[in-house]
Scaffold this motif. Structure first.
Motif, PDB file in Angstrom:
ATOM      1  N   ILE A 127     -44.328 -11.306  83.433  1.00  0.00           N
ATOM      2  CA  ILE A 127     -43.979 -12.718  83.330  1.00  0.00           C
ATOM      3  C   ILE A 127     -43.398 -13.264  84.628  1.00  0.00           C
ATOM      4  CG2 ILE A 127     -42.560 -14.383  82.081  1.00  0.00           C
ATOM      5  CD1 ILE A 127     -44.736 -13.031  80.375  1.00  0.00           C
ATOM      6  N   GLY A 128     -43.973 -14.371  85.083  1.00  0.00           N
ATOM      7  CA  GLY A 128     -43.384 -15.121  86.188  1.00  0.00           C
ATOM      8  C   GLY A 128     -42.227 -15.948  85.662  1.00  0.00           C
ATOM      9  N   GLY A 129     -41.067 -15.808  86.271  1.00  0.00           N
ATOM     10  CA  GLY A 129     -39.878 -16.484  85.769  1.00  0.00           C
ATOM     11  C   GLY A 129     -40.014 -17.991  85.728  1.00  0.00           C
ATOM     12  N   SER A 130     -40.657 -18.576  86.742  1.00  0.00           N
ATOM     13  CA  SER A 130     -40.801 -20.028  86.768  1.00  0.00           C
ATOM     14  C   SER A 130     -41.716 -20.513  85.646  1.00  0.00           C
ATOM     15  CB  SER A 130     -41.336 -20.484  88.131  1.00  0.00           C
ATOM     16  OG  SER A 130     -42.575 -19.859  88.431  1.00  0.00           O
ATOM     17  N   TRP A 131     -42.691 -19.677  85.241  1.00  0.00           N
ATOM     18  CA  TRP A 131     -43.534 -20.030  84.088  1.00  0.00           C
ATOM     19  C   TRP A 131     -42.713 -19.926  82.805  1.00  0.00           C
ATOM     20  CZ3 TRP A 131     -44.651 -17.078  79.754  1.00  0.00           C
ATOM     21  CH2 TRP A 131     -45.611 -17.626  78.883  1.00  0.00           C
ATOM     22  N   ALA A 132     -41.960 -18.864  82.663  1.00  0.00           N
ATOM     23  CA  ALA A 132     -41.166 -18.654  81.451  1.00  0.00           C
ATOM     24  C   ALA A 132     -40.160 -19.779  81.249  1.00  0.00           C
ATOM     25  CB  ALA A 132     -40.446 -17.312  81.528  1.00  0.00           C
ATOM     26  N   ASP A 133     -39.658 -20.313  82.346  1.00  0.00           N
ATOM     27  CA  ASP A 133     -38.682 -21.388  82.282  1.00  0.00           C
ATOM     28  C   ASP A 133     -39.231 -22.597  81.536  1.00  0.00           C
ATOM     29  OD1 ASP A 133     -36.321 -22.679  82.697  1.00  0.00           O
ATOM     30  OD2 ASP A 133     -36.721 -23.212  84.776  1.00  0.00           O
TER      31      ASP A 133
END
Length: 233
Positions: A83-89
């Protein structure tokens, strides 16, 4: 007597030369991957005899992620989503849905940076930010890190280790982000596939189209689709 002494000396010298040659060869042999496919703490392959792992790197494709989860359920397959953190955000509900369906979450960094160009401190912060957010949003403590674009250096691996993460690469790359063709994706995910393979994918429309055929191929070949953690242990 002199002739005998010379003969013994010659034999002794030959033996010494052979010993020196053998020792030198062993000392200067290049390091090789272990049976587990691990080199310098980076995993390129697992140890499972009958398990393969689909790895989805997620920085986009929320709609496709939901559909991929449905296909995985249909085939009773488990996968690992890095998971890319900026996507999860922006997609907390989808992140929770992945975990709730029994799939594995891993870190793919926060901003999809080139970790090969980062020093230890920057590597540590980028990875830590992502795993902290994933834990906060989903309640899951991740144990795996996949560097974006497969770019890493020694500091990347050290930072990941310090954070309790194994660094994961792949043994098969569908390159589905570039070659938007379901048949190509199928070929790359299935050709010469064997237990222990780690197969890189992304949530793309054509990847979703290819997924049922890929999973059916694995099933017909007697292979299970398992998480990366299960594969590498």
């Amino acid at each position: 007597m002199k002739r005998s002494s010379r003969f013994v000396a010659a034999i002794t010298n030959c033996i010494l030369i052979v010993i020196i040659a053998v020792v030198s060869t062993v000392c200067f042999l290049p390091k090789t991957e272990s049976v587990a496919g691990v080199k310098d703490e980076v995993y390129y392959k697992g140890t499972s005899q009958d398990g393969v792992s689909l790895m989805f790197n997620v920085y986009w494709g929320t709609k496709e992620v939901y559909a991929i989860l449905d296909v995985l359920d249909e085939y009773e397959a488990k996968a690992t989503f890095f998971i890319g953190g900026s996507w999860a955000d922006d997609n907390v509900d989808c992140l929770k849905e992945i975990a709730s369906r029994g799939h594995e979450l891993g870190s793919h960094g926060y901003f999809h940076r080139d970790h090969n160009k980062l020093d230890y401190s920057a590597n540590y912060q980028e990875i830590k930010t992502s795993i902290d957010y994933i834990r906060e949003a989903s309640g899951v403590t991740v144990t795996l890190f996949a560097p974006p674009s497969g770019a890493y250096n020694d500091d990347t691996v050290k930072a990941a280790q310090e954070l309790g993460l194994k660094t994961i690469m792949w043994s098969k790359d569908t390159i589905d982000w570039r070659d938007k063709d379901a048949s190509v994706c199928i070929t790359r995910a299935t050709k010469n596939v064997a237990g222990g393979d780690l197969i890189l994918m992304h949530p793309m429309a054509h990847t979703l189209e290819a997924l049922p055929t890929i999973l059916k191929h694995y099933r017909d070949a007697g292979l299970k689709t398992v998480t990366v953690s299960e594969n590498i242990t």
